[in-house]
Write a protein that holds these residues in place. Sequence first.
Motif, short mmCIF file in Angstrom:
data_model
loop_
_atom_site.label_atom_id
_atom_site.label_comp_id
_atom_site.label_asym_id
_atom_site.label_seq_id
_atom_site.Cartn_x
_atom_site.Cartn_y
_atom_site.Cartn_z
N VAL A 73 0.86 -1.18 0.00
CA VAL A 73 0.00 0.00 0.00
C VAL A 73 0.90 1.22 0.00
CG1 VAL A 73 -1.78 1.30 1.22
CG2 VAL A 73 -1.83 -1.20 1.25
N THR A 74 0.67 2.12 -0.94
CA THR A 74 1.45 3.35 -1.02
C THR A 74 0.50 4.54 -0.99
OG1 THR A 74 1.44 3.26 -3.44
CG2 THR A 74 3.33 2.30 -2.32
N GLY A 75 1.00 5.65 -0.47
CA GLY A 75 0.20 6.87 -0.44
C GLY A 75 -1.02 6.79 0.44
N SER B 248 -1.38 -2.18 -4.31
CA SER B 248 -0.70 -2.82 -5.44
C SER B 248 -0.59 -4.31 -5.16
CB SER B 248 0.70 -2.21 -5.62
OG SER B 248 1.44 -2.97 -6.55
N GLU C 267 -8.24 6.33 3.01
CA GLU C 267 -6.90 5.96 3.47
C GLU C 267 -6.98 4.85 4.50
OE1 GLU C 267 -4.14 8.95 4.55
OE2 GLU C 267 -4.47 10.12 2.74
N LEU D 243 -3.25 -2.25 -9.77
CA LEU D 243 -3.17 -1.11 -8.86
C LEU D 243 -4.58 -0.60 -8.63
CD1 LEU D 243 -1.31 0.83 -7.27
CD2 LEU D 243 -1.32 2.30 -9.30
N THR E 118 -7.11 2.08 -6.55
CA THR E 118 -7.27 3.26 -5.70
C THR E 118 -8.39 2.97 -4.72
OG1 THR E 118 -6.51 4.76 -7.45
CG2 THR E 118 -7.78 5.73 -5.65
N ASN F 26 -3.63 5.10 0.12
CA ASN F 26 -4.85 4.60 -0.52
C ASN F 26 -4.62 3.93 -1.88
OD1 ASN F 26 -4.29 6.86 -2.08
ND2 ASN F 26 -6.45 7.43 -2.29
N GLN F 27 -3.41 3.47 -2.14
CA GLN F 27 -3.10 2.77 -3.39
C GLN F 27 -2.67 1.35 -3.05
OE1 GLN F 27 -3.02 4.20 -6.79
NE2 GLN F 27 -4.28 5.73 -5.74
N THR G 160 -1.51 1.48 6.82
CA THR G 160 -0.64 0.61 6.04
C THR G 160 0.09 -0.41 6.89
OG1 THR G 160 1.14 2.25 6.15
CG2 THR G 160 -0.31 2.34 4.23
#
Length: 115
Positions: A39-41, A46, A80, A74, A76, A43-44, A83
Amino acid sequence: GGNVRMPIWRFLDMWQDDECLYVEAELPGMEIDDLDISVTGGNQLSIRGERKPPTVEKGNCHRQERGYGQFSRLLTLPCEVKTEEVDAQLKDGVLTVKLPKCEAARPRRLAIKAE
């Protein structure tokens, strides 16, 4: 007939309750070690992996419809998530990713004052 290559990634569901988001994907024949989930940002989500084709030691392959090779997806997320608390499990060919929501994304019950 010729070989028809089907995609590796065919089915994915996402749903949520008050506490978490859930992502479920059908990945038959995969092992958890074949997957890379991150999980990046905030709310992404992968999901990447690779399914290796079977080796046929004797005989000839007449049809190959199952997808093989590297794949990635990926997503969205609608809010949020925490993570550090994401949990992924693979059971009976179904990947389930549990993503706890950040406090700001959780519904709050408001106190109603009577006058």
